[in-house]
Design a protein around this motif. Structure first.
Motif, PDB file in Angstrom:
ATOM      1  N   VAL A 158      33.303 -83.114  20.242  1.00 19.01           N
ATOM      2  CA  VAL A 158      33.701 -82.276  21.738  1.00 19.01           C
ATOM      3  C   VAL A 158      33.976 -81.311  20.320  1.00 19.01           C
ATOM      4  O   VAL A 158      34.706 -81.411  19.256  1.00 19.01           O
ATOM      5  CB  VAL A 158      34.709 -82.702  22.172  1.00 19.01           C
ATOM      6  N   GLY A 159      33.657 -79.945  20.875  1.00 15.47           N
ATOM      7  CA  GLY A 159      34.550 -78.635  20.142  1.00 15.47           C
ATOM      8  C   GLY A 159      34.033 -77.464  20.604  1.00 15.47           C
ATOM      9  O   GLY A 159      32.659 -77.474  21.003  1.00 15.47           O
ATOM     10  N   ASP A 160      34.616 -76.419  20.283  1.00 18.55           N
ATOM     11  CA  ASP A 160      33.756 -75.237  20.285  1.00 18.55           C
ATOM     12  C   ASP A 160      33.217 -74.465  19.013  1.00 18.55           C
ATOM     13  O   ASP A 160      32.396 -74.052  19.128  1.00 18.55           O
ATOM     14  CB  ASP A 160      35.250 -73.967  20.364  1.00 18.55           C
ATOM     15  N   PHE A 161      33.667 -75.875  18.366  1.00 15.46           N
ATOM     16  CA  PHE A 161      32.638 -75.466  17.293  1.00 15.46           C
ATOM     17  C   PHE A 161      31.325 -75.791  17.488  1.00 15.46           C
ATOM     18  O   PHE A 161      29.918 -75.217  16.907  1.00 15.46           O
ATOM     19  CB  PHE A 161      33.242 -76.752  15.991  1.00 15.46           C
ATOM     20  N   LEU A 162      30.777 -76.611  18.635  1.00 16.39           N
ATOM     21  CA  LEU A 162      29.740 -77.145  19.674  1.00 16.39           C
ATOM     22  C   LEU A 162      29.081 -75.609  19.951  1.00 16.39           C
ATOM     23  O   LEU A 162      27.194 -75.423  19.814  1.00 16.39           O
ATOM     24  CB  LEU A 162      29.495 -77.256  20.110  1.00 16.39           C
ATOM     25  N   THR A 163      29.470 -74.815  19.710  1.00 21.10           N
ATOM     26  CA  THR A 163      29.004 -72.636  20.032  1.00 21.10           C
ATOM     27  C   THR A 163      29.415 -71.779  19.610  1.00 21.10           C
ATOM     28  O   THR A 163      28.851 -70.989  20.135  1.00 21.10           O
ATOM     29  CB  THR A 163      29.080 -72.968  21.866  1.00 21.10           C
ATOM     30  N   CYS A 164      30.170 -72.074  18.554  1.00 18.96           N
ATOM     31  CA  CYS A 164      31.138 -70.529  18.317  1.00 18.96           C
ATOM     32  C   CYS A 164      30.362 -70.435  16.742  1.00 18.96           C
ATOM     33  O   CYS A 164      29.417 -71.208  16.118  1.00 18.96           O
ATOM     34  CB  CYS A 164      32.948 -71.215  17.549  1.00 18.96           C
ATOM     35  N   GLN A 165      30.300 -69.041  16.923  1.00 16.72           N
ATOM     36  CA  GLN A 165      29.664 -68.859  15.857  1.00 16.72           C
ATOM     37  C   GLN A 165      30.125 -68.075  14.418  1.00 16.72           C
ATOM     38  O   GLN A 165      30.519 -66.586  14.795  1.00 16.72           O
ATOM     39  CB  GLN A 165      28.662 -67.865  15.737  1.00 16.72           C
ATOM     40  N   LEU A 203      40.108 -84.238  28.986  1.00 14.42           N
ATOM     41  CA  LEU A 203      40.475 -82.915  29.670  1.00 14.42           C
ATOM     42  C   LEU A 203      41.628 -83.175  30.104  1.00 14.42           C
ATOM     43  O   LEU A 203      42.461 -82.498  30.309  1.00 14.42           O
ATOM     44  CB  LEU A 203      40.416 -83.272  31.551  1.00 14.42           C
ATOM     45  N   GLN A 204      42.766 -84.207  29.795  1.00 13.38           N
ATOM     46  CA  GLN A 204      44.275 -83.672  29.745  1.00 13.38           C
ATOM     47  C   GLN A 204      44.568 -82.779  28.255  1.00 13.38           C
ATOM     48  O   GLN A 204      45.550 -81.972  28.060  1.00 13.38           O
ATOM     49  CB  GLN A 204      44.933 -84.667  29.135  1.00 13.38           C
ATOM     50  N   GLY A 205      43.802 -81.886  27.375  1.00 13.25           N
ATOM     51  CA  GLY A 205      43.703 -81.489  26.298  1.00 13.25           C
ATOM     52  C   GLY A 205      42.924 -80.296  26.500  1.00 13.25           C
ATOM     53  O   GLY A 205      43.003 -79.151  25.502  1.00 13.25           O
ATOM     54  N   TYR A 206      41.670 -80.389  25.889  1.00 14.44           N
ATOM     55  CA  TYR A 206      40.394 -80.162  26.695  1.00 14.44           C
ATOM     56  C   TYR A 206      40.406 -78.947  27.534  1.00 14.44           C
ATOM     57  O   TYR A 206      40.047 -79.245  28.468  1.00 14.44           O
ATOM     58  CB  TYR A 206      39.340 -80.046  25.869  1.00 14.44           C
ATOM     59  N   PRO A 207      40.003 -77.688  27.803  1.00 15.89           N
ATOM     60  CA  PRO A 207      39.774 -76.996  29.285  1.00 15.89           C
ATOM     61  C   PRO A 207      38.036 -77.948  29.451  1.00 15.89           C
ATOM     62  O   PRO A 207      37.521 -78.169  29.147  1.00 15.89           O
ATOM     63  CB  PRO A 207      38.954 -75.713  29.009  1.00 15.89           C
ATOM     64  N   PRO A 208      38.379 -77.291  30.802  1.00 19.92           N
ATOM     65  CA  PRO A 208      36.614 -78.170  31.313  1.00 19.92           C
ATOM     66  C   PRO A 208      35.618 -77.753  30.789  1.00 19.92           C
ATOM     67  O   PRO A 208      34.138 -78.874  30.698  1.00 19.92           O
ATOM     68  CB  PRO A 208      36.780 -77.822  33.142  1.00 19.92           C
ATOM     69  N   ALA A 209      35.430 -76.842  30.362  1.00 23.26           N
ATOM     70  CA  ALA A 209      34.203 -75.630  29.940  1.00 23.26           C
ATOM     71  C   ALA A 209      34.271 -75.777  28.511  1.00 23.26           C
ATOM     72  O   ALA A 209      33.096 -75.667  27.866  1.00 23.26           O
ATOM     73  CB  ALA A 209      33.938 -74.565  30.536  1.00 23.26           C
ATOM     74  N   THR A 210      34.845 -77.457  27.486  1.00 25.47           N
ATOM     75  CA  THR A 210      34.736 -76.860  26.002  1.00 25.47           C
ATOM     76  C   THR A 210      33.042 -78.231  25.738  1.00 25.47           C
ATOM     77  O   THR A 210      32.811 -78.633  26.990  1.00 25.47           O
ATOM     78  CB  THR A 210      35.479 -78.715  25.891  1.00 25.47           C
ATOM     79  N   PRO A 211      32.170 -77.332  25.027  1.00 24.62           N
ATOM     80  CA  PRO A 211      31.373 -77.525  25.090  1.00 24.62           C
ATOM     81  C   PRO A 211      31.484 -78.998  24.104  1.00 24.62           C
ATOM     82  O   PRO A 211      32.307 -79.677  23.446  1.00 24.62           O
ATOM     83  CB  PRO A 211      30.414 -76.984  23.686  1.00 24.62           C
ATOM     84  N   VAL A 212      30.679 -80.061  25.067  1.00 32.08           N
ATOM     85  CA  VAL A 212      30.282 -81.340  24.755  1.00 32.08           C
ATOM     86  C   VAL A 212      28.491 -81.707  23.750  1.00 32.08           C
ATOM     87  O   VAL A 212      28.018 -81.305  24.282  1.00 32.08           O
ATOM     88  CB  VAL A 212      30.716 -82.741  24.980  1.00 32.08           C
TER      89      VAL A 212
END
Length: 253
Positions: free
Chosen positions: A228-235, A181-190
């Motif tokens: 962890v990362g936006d790749f989990l939801t990114c299209q 959470l010190q680098g990623y936003p709280p809403a980051t997909p995991v």
């Protein structure tokens, strides 16, 4: 084809015996001695071995004991397999074994395996590298009894906001969450993938802000990766197969 008698460090893959490489399977079928990480290698993988082969679980052994038994069998002209989970080059602790074999003048080879971080991506049906999104994959772990250099802490790595696969840390999920959470936003997909590719495979998904709670509620404490990362939801959409995209094998429309 018969392999030459020597010591082979073989990647057992993530657990599914069909994810062994062809070379790894052939080595297991021919090996006279298999020294395997019994705490992690599924029994189904060991079923690939000859019934009359000597099989030794390395879990209770020291480095010196592991080297001694492998070298003894090698000097007797036997084919030895040192079987590690996933790929031996990732958290495989093979460096000290190779150092000892080099010191003793004993030949060895390394046979790569499918890493569990790849099986985990398959489990969630996602690409770590997304066109228009993350082009970086970070493979790491939280510091525990094995230290991590300060500049490679999760908090430091999280600032890159790349795709991340975290090994050996699910038992400390709350600390993982706090550092990320010190680098990623709280809403980051995991996603947490337990026993990737194995019969007991389980996937839980959510947001980084809920990671510790999700892990606790699922009762997961080991043998799992945290993704962890936006790749989990990114299209993302690759240009590679776009008809207007010109490259050396196809003229653009």
């Amino acid at each position: 084809m018969r392999f030459n008698p020597m010591i082979y460090f073989v990647g057992a893959g993530p657990g599914d015996p069909e994810l062994l490489t062809v070379k790894g399977q052939r080595l297991l079928q021919q090996a006279d001695l298999i020294v395997y990480t019994g705490s992690l290698v599924p029994l189904q993988v060991m079923d690939c071995c000859r019934a009359d082969a000597v099989k030794i679980n390395s879990a209770p052994l020291t480095l010196q004991e592991i080297i001694a038994v492998m070298v003894e069998h090698h000097h007797q002209g036997r084919l030895v397999v040192r079987l590690h989970t996933g790929d031996p080059s990732l958290y495989g602790a093979i460096g000290e074994q190779m150092k000892e074999l080099d010191r003793l003048g004993v030949p060895y080879e390394i046979v790569p395996g499918v890493s569990s971080f790849l099986a985990a991506a398959a489990a969630v049906k996602k690409e770590y590298t997304v066109p228009g999104g993350s082009q970086t994959v970070i493979i790491t772990r939280l510091a525990g009894r094995t230290p991590v250099p300060p500049e490679q802490s999760l908090a430091s790595l999280a600032r890159h906001k790349g795709s991340m696969a975290i090994f050996l840390s699910v038992g400390m999920a709350r600390q993982v969450q706090q550092e990320l959470l010190q680098g990623y936003p709280p809403a980051t997909p995991v996603a947490v993938v337990e026993r990737a590719s194995q019969p007991g495979e389980r996937v839980i998904q959510g947001q980084l802000s809920d990671l510790a709670r999700l892990v606790q509620e699922a009762g997961i404490s080991r043998t799992a990766l945290i993704l962890v990362g936006d790749f989990l939801t990114c299209q993302g959409q690759s240009q590679l197969y776009n008809g207007e995209f010109k490259h050396g094998y196809r003229p653009g429309e």
